[in-house]
Design an enzyme around this catalytic site. Sequence first.
Site, PDB file in Angstrom:
ATOM      1  N   LYS A 111      -8.814  -1.405   8.110  1.00 45.85           N
ATOM      2  CA  LYS A 111      -7.924  -0.663   9.210  1.00 45.85           C
ATOM      3  C   LYS A 111      -6.778  -1.763   9.479  1.00 45.85           C
ATOM      4  CE  LYS A 111     -11.473   1.334  11.962  1.00 45.85           C
ATOM      5  NZ  LYS A 111     -12.045   1.315  13.383  1.00 45.85           N
ATOM      6  N   LYS A 194     -14.269  11.897   1.874  1.00 46.51           N
ATOM      7  CA  LYS A 194     -15.212  12.145   3.135  1.00 46.51           C
ATOM      8  C   LYS A 194     -14.545  13.058   4.003  1.00 46.51           C
ATOM      9  CE  LYS A 194     -17.911   9.221   6.177  1.00 46.51           C
ATOM     10  NZ  LYS A 194     -17.915   8.069   6.862  1.00 46.51           N
ATOM     11  N   LYS A 197     -11.369  13.116  10.294  1.00 49.20           N
ATOM     12  CA  LYS A 197     -10.361  13.775  11.118  1.00 49.20           C
ATOM     13  C   LYS A 197      -8.958  13.173  10.959  1.00 49.20           C
ATOM     14  CE  LYS A 197      -8.924  10.803  14.759  1.00 49.20           C
ATOM     15  NZ  LYS A 197      -8.215  11.386  15.723  1.00 49.20           N
TER      16      LYS A 197
END
Length: 336
Positions: A111, A194, A197
Amino acid sequence: MDRIFSGVQPTGDLHLGNYLGALRNWVRLQHDYDCLYCVVDLHAVTVWQDPTVLSANTREVTAGLIAAGLDPAANIIFNQSQVPQHAELAWIFNCVARLGWLNRMTQFKEKAGKNRENASVGLYAYPNLMAADILLYKATHVPVGEDQKQHLELARDIAAKFNNDYGTELFPQPEPLILGAAARVMSLRDGSAKMSKSDPSENSRINMTDDADTIARKLRKAKTDPDALPSGVAGLEGRGEAANLLGIFAALSDAPLADVVAEQGGRQFSEFKETLTELAVSVLAPIGEEMARLMADPGYLDGVLADGAGRAGAIAAPILDEVFDVMGILRPVALR
Ligand code: TRP
């Protein structure tokens, strides 16, 4: 009774992957355990959130949990920031966890990316807050996906170190609950990525709020390969898109993948997609409609969160008192 705690970020755009990978499993656990399901707004703000979007998403995820079948009377559904003990215990855990432990967290590295110096301190300490979420209720079981297993391990380490440092057995060791093998839903545009969103293509995912026409259109456009469907699971090797669509079918119909492959094998994708669309619409459209109905009633959703927060706080407060007690932190009773 064993206690379950799990969290979901208020990021909006709940999709089929969230439904099959998490929410649906939570619904199945709701009567066998004492369950707390938390919309983790304090985790969300470890990266900047637009304020209006954050509140809308908090309500949307709450609506998603209820529409998926969680009963707000049988479970505790609440948002994290309404129970201030989460932040308090997270601070204590900031003082228990070691820098070396957090430095090993792969999700922080992903991240934060290349510009680590510019990541928030909150993003770094994120796993300590997650440990606090779980241990604040002495939860014994935590349903988590693959990506959160390392954080749960850290929560176990924090529990053990706290107990050891203060000569207590206050915290249990929370166990992971890994559910359903078919839970990994991949992108409709790429069977090796995967469903997410953050994929720029709307057609890569089916959102829980999609209506029947949208579901049908996205499945019609879903990537395929030129061959007919294989008649055995071994034939799925190297055929990511076929594996994904058959996996979704198996999960939605609650059947073993091998049975679905045996039944659908030999068919063309175009025919199979029609059967899959029918099934997907029958499962998802009612959930999407219920979400829309709930989202039109923010007062009801806020009431669910407030009620849940009250019940969660009643469990959390005495446990945090125990923590402060063993640490020698004075808390005059009148001020509690
Ligand atoms: N970090 C989890 C996620 O992103 C969400 C979460 C927060 C959570 N607190 C938790 C999950 C406690 C399980 C238990 O998916």
